[in-house]
Design a protein around this motif. Structure first.
Motif, mmCIF file in Angstrom:
data_model
loop_
_atom_site.group_PDB
_atom_site.id
_atom_site.type_symbol
_atom_site.label_atom_id
_atom_site.label_comp_id
_atom_site.label_asym_id
_atom_site.label_seq_id
_atom_site.Cartn_x
_atom_site.Cartn_y
_atom_site.Cartn_z
ATOM 1 N N SER A 1 60.115 -21.991 136.903
ATOM 2 C CA SER A 1 60.980 -22.584 135.874
ATOM 3 C C SER A 1 60.710 -22.016 134.489
ATOM 4 C CB SER A 1 60.794 -24.105 135.849
ATOM 5 O OG SER A 1 59.436 -24.446 135.598
ATOM 6 N N CYS B 1 66.134 -14.942 141.450
ATOM 7 C CA CYS B 1 65.646 -14.382 140.188
ATOM 8 C C CYS B 1 64.622 -13.307 140.529
ATOM 9 C CB CYS B 1 65.013 -15.491 139.346
ATOM 10 S SG CYS B 1 64.181 -14.927 137.857
ATOM 11 N N ALA C 1 67.496 -22.228 134.778
ATOM 12 C CA ALA C 1 68.641 -22.691 135.555
ATOM 13 C C ALA C 1 69.960 -22.296 134.932
ATOM 14 C CB ALA C 1 68.591 -24.215 135.693
ATOM 15 N N TYR D 1 65.568 -19.796 142.393
ATOM 16 C CA TYR D 1 65.449 -20.566 141.158
ATOM 17 C C TYR D 1 64.738 -21.895 141.363
ATOM 18 C CZ TYR D 1 68.526 -17.422 138.617
ATOM 19 O OH TYR D 1 69.053 -16.329 137.999
ATOM 20 N N GLU D 2 64.969 -22.519 142.501
ATOM 21 C CA GLU D 2 64.431 -23.846 142.726
ATOM 22 C C GLU D 2 63.065 -23.820 143.411
ATOM 23 O OE1 GLU D 2 67.375 -25.965 144.891
ATOM 24 O OE2 GLU D 2 68.834 -25.987 143.242
ATOM 25 N N CYS E 1 62.501 -18.157 135.215
ATOM 26 C CA CYS E 1 63.838 -18.115 135.780
ATOM 27 C C CYS E 1 64.546 -19.413 135.427
ATOM 28 C CB CYS E 1 63.780 -17.939 137.302
ATOM 29 S SG CYS E 1 62.972 -16.404 137.804
ATOM 30 N N SER F 1 68.188 -11.787 136.306
ATOM 31 C CA SER F 1 68.995 -12.223 137.441
ATOM 32 C C SER F 1 69.782 -11.041 137.976
ATOM 33 C CB SER F 1 69.958 -13.332 137.020
ATOM 34 O OG SER F 1 69.238 -14.449 136.550
ATOM 35 N N CYS G 1 71.784 -19.790 136.828
ATOM 36 C CA CYS G 1 72.437 -20.330 138.009
ATOM 37 C C CYS G 1 73.713 -21.067 137.618
ATOM 38 C CB CYS G 1 71.469 -21.280 138.727
ATOM 39 S SG CYS G 1 72.132 -22.026 140.219
#
Length: 264
Positions: free
Chosen positions: A219, A152, A224, A195-196, A222, A137, A227
């Protein structure tokens, strides 16, 4: 005596007809076999077939049906136990190839007063490894970023490669790529994602005849938590700011009260 005959025949090229043919380049992966075809269906007993390799025309094999078949290995040992000659056609096969067998090859077929010359270009590619992907990150996200838009960075790397291209794909769309033409080196290619992001990404290493790919979901690399940690830090900063403001207001209120009390 046979060597003298070879050089004598080659030296008489200016006195005989010479036909030169350039053959389509041959490509192979390490460990494969490559066969260089003369295009001749039958070698006669008085024909001479001479194979050479490299820019200096190093003599590596020959067939003289009148004096038997002789296979030489004067190219620093790289062809030892790897050359096979077809007695009928004069075609040459290199087995268990490595990158050291890349280069120009030439065959001279001398039949009476006619010389037929064919040249070949062989490229042997090293075996490809599967790319390695790491993630991290950004340590200092910009002030305009919110926790939901944190990014990320994915880093795809390969070591000790030559004549390859490294690329990032989203589904089937090419995002970026880098090519290494000659040097045996290590290369890396980065990709910045959210991230999403729910797309599937691939890092692909390829040369003209082969490829290796690493597929991934965001996922998996990277998480969560990064975040969440950023959001948690942001909330902590806001709380500190609010506390500082309240302390400042309370201090001012105490000072005003103290001044008024002294006046009374």
């Amino acid at each position: 005596m046979s060597r003298t005959l070879v050089f004598l025949c080659l030296g008489l090229w200016c006195l005989v007809g010479v036909e030169t043919d350039y053959v389509k380049p041959a490509e192979a992966m390490e460990g494969d076999s490559v066969t260089l075809h003369t295009g001749v269906t039958q070698i006669h007993s008085d024909d001479l077939v001479l194979w050479t390799f490299g820019p200096n025309d190093t003599h590596i094999a020959k067939i003289n049906r009148g004096h038997g078949e002789i296979v030489h290995d004067k190219a620093d040992g790289r062809f030892r136990d790897r050359l096979q000659l077809d007695n009928q056609t004069g075609s040459l096969t290199i087995t268990n190839t490595s990158t050291r067998h890349s280069g120009p090859y030439k065959v001279d077929i001398i039949t009476g007063n006619k010389v037929s010359v064919k040249t070949f270009s062989v490229t042997v590619y090293a075996s490809l490894s599967i790319p390695v992907i790491t993630s991290y990150s950004p340590s200092n996200p910009s002030s305009s970023e919110t926790p939901s838009s944190s990014r990320c960075v994915l880093l795809c790397s390969v070591m000790n490669v030559t004549h390859v291209t490294l690329s990032w794909y989203r589904e089937t769309s090419l995002l970026s790529s880098i090519s290494i033409p000659e040097l045996n080196t290590t290369i890396s290619l980065h990709l910045e994602v959210e991230y999403e992001d729910n797309n599937t990404y691939s890092c692909v290493l390829n040369n003209p005849i082969s490829h290796q790919a690493r597929h991934l979901n965001i996922s998996d690399f990277c998480h969560a938590t990064a975040c969440v940690n950023y959001a948690h830090g942001f909330i902590e900063d806001v709380i500190r700011l609010v506390i500082s403001v309240l302390v400042g207001v309370a201090t001012v209120a105490v000072l005003i009260y103290d001044i008024r009390s002294r006046r009374v």
